[in-house]
Design a protein around this motif. Structure first.
Motif, PDB file in Angstrom:
ATOM      1  N   LEU A 304       0.824  -1.214   0.000  1.00  0.00           N
ATOM      2  CA  LEU A 304       0.000   0.000   0.000  1.00  0.00           C
ATOM      3  C   LEU A 304       0.856   1.261   0.000  1.00  0.00           C
ATOM      4  O   LEU A 304       0.485   2.263  -0.578  1.00  0.00           O
ATOM      5  CB  LEU A 304      -0.919   0.020   1.232  1.00  0.00           C
ATOM      6  CG  LEU A 304      -2.079  -0.955   1.261  1.00  0.00           C
ATOM      7  CD1 LEU A 304      -2.797  -0.875   2.596  1.00  0.00           C
ATOM      8  CD2 LEU A 304      -3.055  -0.651   0.132  1.00  0.00           C
ATOM      9  N   PRO A 306       4.262   2.831  -1.055  1.00  0.00           N
ATOM     10  CA  PRO A 306       5.513   2.678  -1.796  1.00  0.00           C
ATOM     11  C   PRO A 306       6.706   3.285  -1.062  1.00  0.00           C
ATOM     12  O   PRO A 306       7.839   2.865  -1.269  1.00  0.00           O
ATOM     13  CB  PRO A 306       5.241   3.420  -3.102  1.00  0.00           C
ATOM     14  CG  PRO A 306       4.108   4.330  -2.825  1.00  0.00           C
ATOM     15  CD  PRO A 306       3.284   3.650  -1.770  1.00  0.00           C
ATOM     16  N   ARG A 307       6.459   4.255  -0.184  1.00  0.00           N
ATOM     17  CA  ARG A 307       7.585   4.888   0.521  1.00  0.00           C
ATOM     18  C   ARG A 307       8.311   3.867   1.370  1.00  0.00           C
ATOM     19  O   ARG A 307       9.533   3.858   1.442  1.00  0.00           O
ATOM     20  CB  ARG A 307       7.079   6.044   1.387  1.00  0.00           C
ATOM     21  CG  ARG A 307       6.672   7.251   0.564  1.00  0.00           C
ATOM     22  CD  ARG A 307       5.825   8.208   1.356  1.00  0.00           C
ATOM     23  NE  ARG A 307       4.545   7.620   1.700  1.00  0.00           N
ATOM     24  CZ  ARG A 307       3.534   8.297   2.219  1.00  0.00           C
ATOM     25  NH1 ARG A 307       3.685   9.577   2.461  1.00  0.00           N
ATOM     26  NH2 ARG A 307       2.398   7.708   2.494  1.00  0.00           N
ATOM     27  N   ARG A 309       8.281   0.595   0.816  1.00  0.00           N
ATOM     28  CA  ARG A 309       8.863  -0.399  -0.096  1.00  0.00           C
ATOM     29  C   ARG A 309      10.212   0.079  -0.621  1.00  0.00           C
ATOM     30  O   ARG A 309      11.191  -0.638  -0.593  1.00  0.00           O
ATOM     31  CB  ARG A 309       7.878  -0.603  -1.249  1.00  0.00           C
ATOM     32  CG  ARG A 309       8.151  -1.800  -2.095  1.00  0.00           C
ATOM     33  CD  ARG A 309       6.881  -2.214  -2.810  1.00  0.00           C
ATOM     34  NE  ARG A 309       6.488  -1.344  -3.887  1.00  0.00           N
ATOM     35  CZ  ARG A 309       5.270  -0.837  -4.042  1.00  0.00           C
ATOM     36  NH1 ARG A 309       4.345  -1.102  -3.167  1.00  0.00           N
ATOM     37  NH2 ARG A 309       4.985  -0.065  -5.064  1.00  0.00           N
ATOM     38  N   PHE A 310      10.251   1.340  -1.078  1.00  0.00           N
ATOM     39  CA  PHE A 310      11.472   1.807  -1.709  1.00  0.00           C
ATOM     40  C   PHE A 310      12.560   2.125  -0.699  1.00  0.00           C
ATOM     41  O   PHE A 310      13.729   1.998  -0.979  1.00  0.00           O
ATOM     42  CB  PHE A 310      11.175   3.028  -2.589  1.00  0.00           C
ATOM     43  CG  PHE A 310      10.531   2.648  -3.883  1.00  0.00           C
ATOM     44  CD1 PHE A 310      11.304   2.451  -5.015  1.00  0.00           C
ATOM     45  CD2 PHE A 310       9.168   2.426  -3.951  1.00  0.00           C
ATOM     46  CE1 PHE A 310      10.713   2.066  -6.208  1.00  0.00           C
ATOM     47  CE2 PHE A 310       8.576   2.045  -5.138  1.00  0.00           C
ATOM     48  CZ  PHE A 310       9.351   1.863  -6.274  1.00  0.00           C
TER      49      PHE A 310
END
Lengths: 316, 328
Positions: A304, A306-307, A309-310
């Motif tokens: 949900l 991406p911050r 995840r990256f």
């Protein structure tokens, strides 16, 4: 280990107050209770990996067999509660947030406060009395009607086993039995999560990006169900993970009330009868389930957001 | 007929303490293809006025009166379907903080495609949508459009994000672009680039722009006409050159004086005092509490707009020469 330092002699408890002292001493020796604690730990650890989890003093069987018998019932109950939880918390929270400070919001608010304030076991009894005993809509206790044979065991979850083996009437009956206990278990978390979702929705509605989306002329449906929902779900899902994990411990009251032959109830009995091997196994399995539930939710949150995840990728 | 004509707009906000009377009957207009600037210190109602045009005012806002005419029709009285069409095809707004104006959990591609898809009446194929997005990103002077499309907002710099916002705004800015301090959150060189880009785009597209900015030096070279706002009122307006060369309202004079100069005269003093509370604003001129020339009449009556020179208006009793002032 803590189980080992509790007062009271497990062997004496197992054999009862009238057993002769020699019998108790013999059982103590058989259970290695006289050995140093580290040695006992080694016996236990090597047993865990070879399938010998020790004998339960209560059921007189290998604890592993007990666990495999009782755990699926609890897993089924918690999964059902988890599904009901999500299916109700998300629409209620979104609705309340989108219509903040209206009649709809206030209604959801009142339901939430009731859900948070009333303990699950009270909800369970009220449900049994009204929908079960009073209106005969749902069965009151057990996993299946007495007249129905459980489906052939594959996963131990009756609904899933019934579906796999084509016994749809059994699956339906098992599902029918799940409704009340799962709902009773889910109500508290539903209330809490709907409140959390509502407040993120209200917060995100005032963000510039929502104003920008409105001023680009995006349809309200797309803004609400896509652009508003995804960022708003993140805090709620984190709490959801904690709620579901703690269900493993909370389920025992529900299992008692609904006469559900589950693992939480087994663990409670083990503690009351100071059944060492069973207590240790209960703690371990509950721990594993906690870790699994949290891992799954961490994966969902990183999908949900991406911050997260990256950030993880760039640290590697 | 002007493209946009705001007439006697009054907007307040309901807060715990009471009603904040922010916009106190403001009047302004924007002609087609005109570049209009609005200046004034923070919290004077500039953004509120812009949000009123886009109809994105906060939920606790109260529309207390006035009209916003677009081609003669009051957009405040249009139904949602009608106004959504305007948002999709005519007006766009660029926000002050480019990071806050992009949804953090969707890629630029997801957001941009939806904006393009829903602004068109025809069904567009994915290829057509993609082509349009790339074209607009190039117009916003962004290199590597493919990489930008695949990025999440947090992977782009502030300047790039503002260019993305501009590109997105261009989907529907076919008549009016509202730029609310588009460079304030960026560093000075980037701010300058963004303003140049905006100027180039509005001139090429022959559309109108309302630019809000604190950078008086930049706005001077950008816009044709300027409005000076103070505490929810428009105190002065006129062609940019006239207002800057010959400011008439005491507030404008002080505002222009408070910009530091490079000639080494020391740090300017600014304007003493603070903006009055919107809960209980002064009855007459709202600048009366800070004005060095305040007179008795300023406390009692709201000053009308006087034409101090051709097309140059100031709302100040200093220019009352016996005739009645002209209301715009």
């Amino acid at each position: 280990m803590i189980a080992r330092v509790l007062p009271g002699d497990p062997a004496r408890l197992a054999l009862g107050p009238r057993a002769p002292q020699q019998a108790v001493d013999a059982l103590r020796a058989e259970l290695h209770l006289n050995d140093p604690i580290f040695v006992q730990y080694w016996y236990w650890l090597s047993g865990v990996f070879t399938g010998n989890w020790g004998i339960s003093l209560f059921t007189q069987r290998n604890v592993l067999i007990d666990v495999s018998e009782f755990l699926p019932a609890t897993v089924e109950l918690i999964l059902a509660a988890a599904i009901i939880d999500l299916a109700l918390a998300i629409p209620l929270g979104m609705l309340a947030g989108r219509m903040a400070n209206t009649f709809v919001d206030n209604t959801v608010r009142i339901i939430s406060y009731i859900g948070i304030a009333i303990p699950a076991f009270v909800v369970a009894i009220i449900l049994q009395l009204t929908l079960g005993y009073g209106l005969h809509i749902f069965p009151i206790i057990g996993r299946l009607d007495q007249s129905i044979q459980p489906p052939p065991r594959i996963t131990g979850l009756y609904v899933i086993d019934g579906l796999i083996t084509g016994n749809f009437s059994v699956a339906a009956n098992a599902l029918w039995h799940l409704v009340l206990p799962a709902f009773a278990l889910a109500l508290g978390p539903i209330a809490q999560e709907a409140r959390i979702l509502r407040s993120s929705v209200v917060e995100n509605l005032n963000k510039d990006y929502t104003l920008a989306e409105i001023s680009h002329g995006l349809p309200e449906r797309i803004i609400t169900l896509k652009y508003l929902m995804k960022p708003s779900l993140i805090p709620m899902i984190t709490i959801y993970a904690l709620d579901i994990s703690s269900q493993i411990a909370n389920a025992f009251l529900i299992e008692l009330i609904f006469n559900w032959p589950g693992f939480s109830r087994y663990g409670l009995n083990a503690m009351l009868s100071k059944d060492l091997n069973a207590i240790v196994a209960t703690v371990m399995v509950a721990g594993i389930m906690f870790v699994v539930a949290n891992t799954i939710v961490d994966l969902v949150v990183s999908y949900l957001d991406p911050r997260i995840r990256f950030q993880a990728e760039s640290e590697e | 007929m002007p493209l946009i004509q705001v007439k006697d707009l009054r907007v307040g906000y309901n807060v715990y303490e009471g009603l904040l009377k922010v916009l106190d009957g403001i009047n302004f207009f924007v002609e087609r293809k005109e570049k209009v600037g609005i200046i004034g210190e923070s919290a004077c109602g500039k953004t509120t006025a812009m949000k009123a045009i886009m109809r994105i005012l906060a939920k606790n806002s109260v529309l207390m009166g006035g009209k916003i005419l677009y081609d003669g029709n009051d957009i405040l009285r249009m139904n949602d379907t009608q106004f959504t069409e305007i948002r999709r095809k005519k007006f766009s707004m660029i926000f002050q903080d480019p990071s806050a104006a992009l949804n953090p959990v969707f890629t630029i591609r997801q957001q941009f495609y939806d904006i393009i898809r829903y602004s068109s009446n025809q069904r567009m194929t994915k290829d057509m949508i993609h082509e349009r997005a790339v074209e607009l990103l190039k117009q916003a002077a962004l290199p590597e459009p493919e990489r930008i499309l695949d990025s999440y907002p947090f992977q782009l710099s502030g300047g790039m994000k503002q260019r993305v916002n501009i590109a997105m705004a261009l989907v529907s800015a076919n008549e009016l672009l509202i730029a609310d301090e588009p460079g304030t959150a960026l560093d000075v060189t980037i701010e300058d680039q963004i303003l140049r880009l905006l100027k180039k785009i509005v001139e090429e597209r022959r559309i109108s722009i309302i630019l809000i900015s604190h950078a008086l030096g930049t706005i001077k070279h950008f816009v044709d006409r300027i409005y000076v706002m103070y505490a929810g009122t428009i105190v002065e307006s006129g062609p940019t050159e006239k207002v800057f060369k010959n400011p008439k309202h005491p507030y404008t004079q002080l505002l222009i004086d408070s910009v530091p100069k490079l000639t080494g005269e020391g740090v300017p003093e600014g304007i003493p005092g603070i903006v009055p509370s919107y809960l209980n604003p002064p009855h007459g001129c709202r600048f009366v509490t800070r004005c060095p020339y305040a007179m008795q009449v300023c406390k009692e009556k709201v000053p009308p707009s006087y034409e101090v020179e051709q097309l140059h208006y100031a709302s100040c009793f200093l220019y009352d020469n016996g005739e009645n002032g002209k209301d715009e």
